[in-house]
Enzyme design. Structure first.
Site, PDB file in Angstrom:
ATOM      1  N   GLU A  70       0.821  -1.220   0.000  1.00 36.13           N
ATOM      2  CA  GLU A  70       0.000   0.000   0.000  1.00 36.13           C
ATOM      3  C   GLU A  70       0.858   1.274   0.000  1.00 36.13           C
ATOM      4  O   GLU A  70       0.949   1.979   1.013  1.00 36.13           O
ATOM      5  CB  GLU A  70      -0.959   0.002   1.192  1.00 36.13           C
ATOM      6  CG  GLU A  70      -1.987  -1.104   1.113  1.00 36.13           C
ATOM      7  CD  GLU A  70      -3.079  -0.978   2.170  1.00 36.13           C
ATOM      8  OE1 GLU A  70      -2.880  -0.259   3.172  1.00 36.13           O
ATOM      9  OE2 GLU A  70      -4.131  -1.598   1.999  1.00 36.13           O
TER      10      GLU A  70
ATOM     11  N   GLU B  56      -6.216  -8.144  -0.239  1.00 33.66           N
ATOM     12  CA  GLU B  56      -6.642  -8.140   1.171  1.00 33.66           C
ATOM     13  C   GLU B  56      -8.113  -7.765   1.213  1.00 33.66           C
ATOM     14  O   GLU B  56      -8.559  -6.913   0.443  1.00 33.66           O
ATOM     15  CB  GLU B  56      -5.886  -7.072   1.976  1.00 33.66           C
ATOM     16  CG  GLU B  56      -4.411  -7.311   2.124  1.00 33.66           C
ATOM     17  CD  GLU B  56      -3.744  -6.207   2.967  1.00 33.66           C
ATOM     18  OE1 GLU B  56      -4.463  -5.397   3.600  1.00 33.66           O
ATOM     19  OE2 GLU B  56      -2.512  -6.159   2.972  1.00 33.66           O
TER      20      GLU B  56
HETATM   21  C1  GAL Z   1      -4.227  -2.759   5.164  1.00 34.92           C
HETATM   22  C2  GAL Z   1      -2.767  -3.170   5.311  1.00 34.92           C
HETATM   23  C3  GAL Z   1      -2.633  -4.403   6.176  1.00 34.92           C
HETATM   24  C4  GAL Z   1      -3.469  -4.260   7.419  1.00 34.92           C
HETATM   25  C5  GAL Z   1      -4.897  -3.984   7.025  1.00 34.92           C
HETATM   26  C6  GAL Z   1      -5.847  -3.862   8.199  1.00 34.92           C
HETATM   27  O1  GAL Z   1      -4.351  -1.448   4.746  1.00 34.92           O
HETATM   28  O2  GAL Z   1      -2.204  -3.427   4.055  1.00 34.92           O
HETATM   29  O3  GAL Z   1      -1.284  -4.590   6.505  1.00 34.92           O
HETATM   30  O4  GAL Z   1      -2.963  -3.206   8.177  1.00 34.92           O
HETATM   31  O5  GAL Z   1      -4.944  -2.775   6.338  1.00 34.92           O
HETATM   32  O6  GAL Z   1      -7.140  -3.572   7.757  1.00 34.92           O
END
Ligand code: GAL
Length: 712
Positions: A181, A344
């Site tokens: 990110e 994710e």
């Molecule tokens: C994302 C990040 C992850 C984790 C996640 C939690 O933005 O890439 O490492 O922090 O959020 O929602």
């Protein structure tokens, strides 16, 4: 360094093949997980470095039981991968990859550059970023690095190189995620000097820069490159845009630094291990996890070196909004114009939102299928198991701190089973759209720096047009105005405020070649330096339109607009249009109000150009996304462009996603409404999950029905 195991394998293979294929390095056979890649991957973020190795098998067993087919690992593990400078410890990562392999789970390796270790930032303090207020960041969180710093680049390249040399031919590693990110940037002297160089390359001479930025205004004229400041909110519009473009190019080169190291050490083809959408050579793919409509950099710039786009799909507070979430998927699919991964997504709830409520029961499954419907070939949950400490203790997971499943685990396991069952139907399919919405970061930034009416939100504006068109056309592409538009019957540009010369010509050619272009409020006002065009809106497209914007008005009142699409109280923004060509027709006019300027004046105009057409909407149809006038406008646009969706109106709350290839198409229905709904189908379909043929579907809230039929 290569592991002895890999070395022995490749040496043995090389000896065997030596007489016939001396020039071809032999590839290890893919692992069972990688050799039979599923069409749809269920995945999860796993942090083996946080747990005793004795625990790994138990976790991987639970994953396997939930049909998890890949884990992403390593992306925050720098302090374990290089505990002190130059001393790499990759053996534990190899053991984790082997453990996953034993459970038929493939691996995506994340490079750990988003979280440099303390030894690194202590030894090389210049690698810590300088915040906009001039303070240096410190260790203890993440993203504290300076993305422009040469030393940091050297260190991250070394790390990527080490990882790729060790795992670039690993039979169980299917791909790479660079960093995590991209977001926080640095404002110190290093970035400053690089920005100066970037400006010199772009503008050549200060005279040119001064002219194009109109620096005679407010005595902003520069006599030396070093005088040019960095501004992020209130500066000259040419300066603001240049800084954003510099930031985008710097993220691209930051990424390419690692990407080159990885690409040099992956392949030759390892055969069969590449998921749909991956690179043509079937090497391990390289991606990075982006963030939907996050606008910190131009994603079209940064994604061009990648094999595949991926993004992190979080709802935060509330429940899923299928319109804005769908638009973010379609945006991501548009970066490389092919299927993508959800790298994710939230297992029920997050920890960073004002209210970290859970998605309702069934909502996680509905969201996963919405992802697939929009072209995702993987959905991966962040994260597998709660960290015992660290900043994200409260985040949703699939198993708890005790290592046993949380209630959501069963829902995710169901998704995994369904992915396995529906995968063959979805393999090789993608979304095909007759309709495109144009999106550019330049235009988006340009409006946000000068909204003129704070209520004008370019994203809400885009979502309104997207939602109205999607409800009738069922699939929409979101693409950049510089790409070829030949495949689309209808192209809609909501508030495309800024156009480069190439983009303007691209749109003109599109219409001349029979395309149907609809521009909405605030379009084609600015040139590629974020300066005003000398022609009134739509600037270089005005003569094609045979009309123009005489004046724009930020509104503090409501103005009726009446005509072909109905009657709408227009708010926020109105543009007074005129026609200059006898064949430019007026579609809508403003009613009378105390403002006076707009009384009875054209609010939307259109002109046929050969087989194509160009339409300009000056009235605000977007402040109420549910407005019948907006729906009627969308219907008119589709009819004008000869778009005949394969399916008619759907019951409220029901969404349809269609993926297809030459032989067959897959229809995914999801009901997001509280009330049960029934949909009659135009032909018989095979029910992919339930089996059998069907002519109609009935859906309770969050029900998902997947159908297929031969492509008509
Ligand atoms: C994302 C990040 C992850 C984790 C996640 C939690 O933005 O890439 O490492 O922090 O959020 O929602």
């Amino acid at each position: 360094m290569n592991t002895p195991r890999t070395l022995i394998l490749s040496l043995a293979a090389a000896l065997l093949l030596a007489p016939a294929l001396t020039a071809q390095p032999a590839a290890p056979a893919p692992s069972p997980a990688a050799a039979n890649p599923p069409a749809l991957y269920l995945g999860t973020a796993w942090y083996p470095e946080q747990w005793p190795e004795s625990r790994w098998d138990a976790d991987l067993t639970l994953m396997e039981q939930a049909h998890v087919r890949f884990v992403r690992i390593g992306e925050f593990a720098w302090s374990r991968l290089e505990p002190s400078e130059g001393h790499y410890d990759l053996d534990w990562l190899d053991r984790a990859i082997r453990a996953a392999e034993r459970h038929h789970i493939a691996v995506v390796i994340g490079t750990p550059s988003a979280a440099p270790p303390a030894w690194l930032t202590t030894t090389y303090p210049e690698t810590l970023r300088i915040k906009e207020d001039g303070r240096r960041d410190e260790h203890g969180n993440r993203q504290q690095f300076n993305w422009a710093d040469p030393k940091y680049r050297e260190l991250t390249r070394d790390m990527a190189d080490q990882l790729a040399k060790r795992f670039g031919h690993d039979p169980n590693v299917i791909g790479w995620q660079i960093d995590n990110e991209y977001s926080d940037i640095s404002f110190g002297p290093i970035a400053r000097a690089q920005f100066d160089a970037w400006l010199k390359t772009r503008y050549g001479t200060l005279d040119n820069l001064n002219t194009r930025w109109t620096t005679a205004y407010w005595s902003e004229t520069y006599n030396d490159w070093s005088q040019i400041p960095i501004e992020t909110t209130d500066g000259n519009p040419g300066l603001l845009l240049s800084w954003k473009r510099f930031v985008s190019d710097t993220w691209r080169s930051y990424q390419k630094n690692q990407l080159d190291a990885i690409r040099a050490n992956t392949g030759p083809p390892t055969g069969g291990l590449c998921p749909v959408g991956c690179n043509a050579e079937k090497r391990q793919f390289i991606t990075t996890n982006m963030m939907g409509f996050y606008d910190g950099y131009d994603h079209y710039t940064v994604s061009q070196d990648l094999d595949m786009a991926s993004w992190d799909d979080y709802v935060g507070t509330g429940q899923l909004n299928p319109v804005s979430n769908g638009a973010a998927h379609d945006l991501t699919r548009g970066f490389l114009r092919k299927n993508f991964w959800v790298m994710e997504t939230q297992p029920g709830f997050v920890n960073w939102s004002p209210n970290n409520n859970s998605l309702d029961k069934g909502g996680v499954r509905a969201m996963a299928w919405l992802d697939v419907g929009h072209g995702a070939d993987a959905v991966s949950y962040w994260q597998w198991r709660s960290d015992l400490n660290g900043q994200e203790e409260y985040h949703g997971t699939l198993v708890g701190t005790d290592g046993t499943p949380v209630p959501l685990y069963a829902e995710v396991a169901r998704i995994g089973a369904e992915f396995a069952k529906a995968g063959p139907a979805l393999e090789g399919t993608t979304v095909k759209s007759d309709v495109a919405i144009l999106h550019s970061y330049d235009a988006y930034w340009a409006i946000n720096w000068q909204r003129h009416n704070n209520a004008f939100d370019p994203l809400a504006n885009l979502f309104a047009y997207y939602g109205a068109l999607r409800a009738q056309a069922h699939s929409i592409d979101i693409v950049n105005p510089s790409v070829s538009l030949a495949q689309y019957k209808l192209v809609v540009a909501p508030a495309l405020n800024l156009l480069t010369d190439q983009q303007a010509q691209n749109l003109i050619d599109y219409v001349h070649n029979g395309g149907h272009l609809v521009l909405t409020q605030r379009s084609a006002m600015k040139n590629e330096d974020n300066g005003l065009f000398t022609e009134r809106q739509p600037g270089p497209l005005a003569s094609l339109l045979g009309g123009r914007v005489e004046q724009y008005y930020a509104l503090d009142t409501t103005i009726p607009v009446i005509g072909t699409w109905g009657t709408e109280p227009t708010k926020i923004w109105a543009e007074l249009l005129s026609t200059s060509s006898p064949d430019t027709k007026v579609l809508m006019r403003y009613g009378k109000t105390p403002l006076g300027w707009l009384d009875d004046q054209p609010a939307a105009i259109t002109r046929k150009v050969g087989k194509g057409s160009i339409t300009y909407i000056g009235a605000d149809l977007a402040s109420d996304p549910e407005s019948p006038t907006l729906a009627a406008a969308a219907k008119w646009m589709l009819a004008d462009a000869n778009v005949h969706p394969e399916f008619g109106a759907l019951p409220p709350g029901v969404d349809l996603y269609i993926r297809k290839n030459a032989s067959h198409e897959v229809w995914i229905f999801i009901n997001f409404a509280e009330a049960p709904q029934t949909v009659a189908l135009p032909t018989a379909f095979e029910n992919v999950l339930a089996g059998g043929q069907t002519h109609s579907v009935s859906l309770k809230r969050f029900d998902v029905v997947i159908l297929q039929r031969p492509t008509p």
